[in-house]
Scaffold this motif. Structure first.
Motif, PDB file in Angstrom:
ATOM      1  N   ASP A   7       0.773  -1.138  -0.039  1.00 49.56           N
ATOM      2  CA  ASP A   7      -0.121  -0.144   0.129  1.00 49.56           C
ATOM      3  C   ASP A   7       0.955   1.339  -0.089  1.00 49.56           C
ATOM      4  N   ASP A  48      -4.402   2.174  -7.975  1.00 48.27           N
ATOM      5  CA  ASP A  48      -4.905   1.235  -8.596  1.00 48.27           C
ATOM      6  C   ASP A  48      -5.396   0.051  -7.751  1.00 48.27           C
ATOM      7  N   ASP A  49      -6.216  -0.837  -8.218  1.00 46.06           N
ATOM      8  CA  ASP A  49      -6.383  -1.988  -7.488  1.00 46.06           C
ATOM      9  C   ASP A  49      -5.706  -3.260  -8.060  1.00 46.06           C
ATOM     10  N   ASN A  64      -7.254  -5.738  -9.992  1.00 49.36           N
ATOM     11  CA  ASN A  64      -8.008  -5.381 -11.337  1.00 49.36           C
ATOM     12  C   ASN A  64      -7.679  -6.047 -12.496  1.00 49.36           C
ATOM     13  N   ARG A  74      -1.214  -9.464  -3.600  1.00 52.87           N
ATOM     14  CA  ARG A  74      -2.357  -8.926  -3.065  1.00 52.87           C
ATOM     15  C   ARG A  74      -3.072 -10.209  -2.624  1.00 52.87           C
TER      16      ARG A  74
END
Length: 407
Positions: free
Chosen positions: A44, A53-54, A57, A69
């Motif tokens: 993070d 951004d994720d 994604n 992640r």
């Protein structure tokens, strides 16, 4: 998980030769998830897309980033589940009244820690512009509720936990028809939300508590199951449960109708389709998310938890002082991030503008480092906290001040 010996214990701070013993398999699992948890928080603060951004994604992520992640999904559910298990171990040496009082008071303490300490460690914002309710809050409120329900007959506690965990995704159908108009009360229960409070202060509900509370109840019931068997019988039972939960995940995820608000879809290749399949909903944790994480956790306890070597002893240290480690690691990560922020030529005043823009201070979205740097910082954080965690672990096992049970 601590079980104190039955002999009378002095309330002074005089060191004792040996106060308690630990359930090593559970400490090892908890230590493992605490270590990988730090990876997510370092990502993070340090990764170039950490605040922009994720990593899940499918349109923008890469395999290494996705897995970095995804593996940390195991942290929160295992931690909450084992917090419930710890509650059962406490019940073995406390009356209902004593345990209820302890769970409720510790729950309120954790909520205060989340609001005051964890929020500051994450944001470095003295004004507390955004008050976030995350992992520690969800554990705290779930402990309060568990402290109330332990008065119920054990079968009813188990039934209530199963009903919540297995059935809470029925609310997904309600949410699909009413998004995004949710009250604050509903957001506390089952949906993330952002709400203005007063002046420039806002409340960010990241961890709605209902599913977490159900999971903690099941962890409490698991504690009874765990202590009812030993040796081969325990391993056999945990293996059966772990495999069964994983098979339930595979079956429900394949059907793609119930258990998670985000159905999996065919992606650009087989690897990303698999990623979509295992990419389940965390906020709040769906039934499939909990199956995906708790099933393997039970297998870990059954098969890896009995290992004893230098590595497992190292990992177990973090599992014995998880809350202490959790608080320290957030401060250390953010301090390191701030130092690197300043080293890149930014001023202190620039760094203090982050929170007012909806981010942590000393963070500029889109500015950061590669995954290699993230992993290097992660290893530094974990290793640098080992000596103090080792010291505190030894202190807790040889002292009996009342406040140690709150840390």
């Amino acid at each position: 998980m601590e079980q104190v010996l039955a002999a009378p214990i002095s309330q002074t701070s005089i060191p004792l030769k040996r106060l308690s013993y630990r359930v090593e398999s559970i400490d090892l699992l908890r230590g493992f998830v605490m270590i990988i948890m730090a990876l997510d928080h370092v990502r993070d603060f340090f990764h170039v897309t950490g605040f922009s951004d994720d990593p899940l994604n499918m349109a923008t992520t890469a395999p290494a980033l996705f897995l970095t992640r995804w593996i940390t999904h195991y942290c929160a559910p295992v931690f909450v589940f084992l917090a419930g298990t710890s509650g059962w171990f406490q019940h073995m040496r406390k009356s209902n009244k004593e345990l209820s009082r302890f769970l409720i008071t510790r729950g309120f303490w954790l909520v205060l820690v989340e609001i005051i300490i964890i929020n500051f460690s994450f944001s470095f914002d003295l004004h507390y512009s955004i008050i976030g309710l995350q992992t520690i809050w969800s554990i705290g409120i779930s402990m309060i509720i568990l402290g109330l329900v332990i008065w119920l007959p054990f079968p009813l506690i188990l039934a209530l936990g199963l009903m919540i965990v297995l059935g809470h995704n029925l609310l997904d159908f309600y949410e699909a028809r009413h998004a995004p108009n949710y009250s604050m009360g509903y957001a506390f229960l089952h949906h993330q939300g952002f709400f203005p409070l007063w002046g420039d202060h806002s409340l960010l509900i990241m961890y709605p508590f209902l599913p977490w509370t159900g999971l903690m109840m099941l962890g409490y019931c698991f504690g009874k199951l765990f202590t009812s068997y030993d040796g081969y019988q325990r391993k056999k039972l945990l293996t059966f449960l772990g495999v069964g939960i994983i098979l339930l995940f595979i079956a429900l995820r394949t059907i793609n109708i119930y258990g998670d608000p985000g159905p999996w879809t065919v992606q650009k290749n087989q690897l990303f389709t698999f990623f979509s399949f295992i990419n389940t909903h965390k906020y709040p944790p769906s039934l499939l998310y909990m199956c995906m994480t708790i099933g393997p956790a039970l297998l870990f306890i059954a098969w890896a938890g009995t290992a004893k070597n230098t590595l497992t002893r190292f990992i177990t240290v973090y599992g014995r002082v998880p809350f202490f480690y959790y608080v320290l690691h957030f401060f250390l990560i953010h301090i390191l991030s701030a130092l690197l922020f300043l080293s890149r030529g930014h001023s202190f005043s620039e760094g203090m503008k982050g929170a007012s823009q909806g981010f942590a201070n000393f963070i500029i979205p889109g500015e950061g480092y590669s995954l290699w740097v993230v992993y290097a910082v992660w290893m530094f954080v974990v290793l640098s906290l080992y000596p103090v965690c080792k010291w505190f672990s030894n202190y807790k096992q040889t002292h009996r001040q009342w406040w140690l049970s709150y840390l």
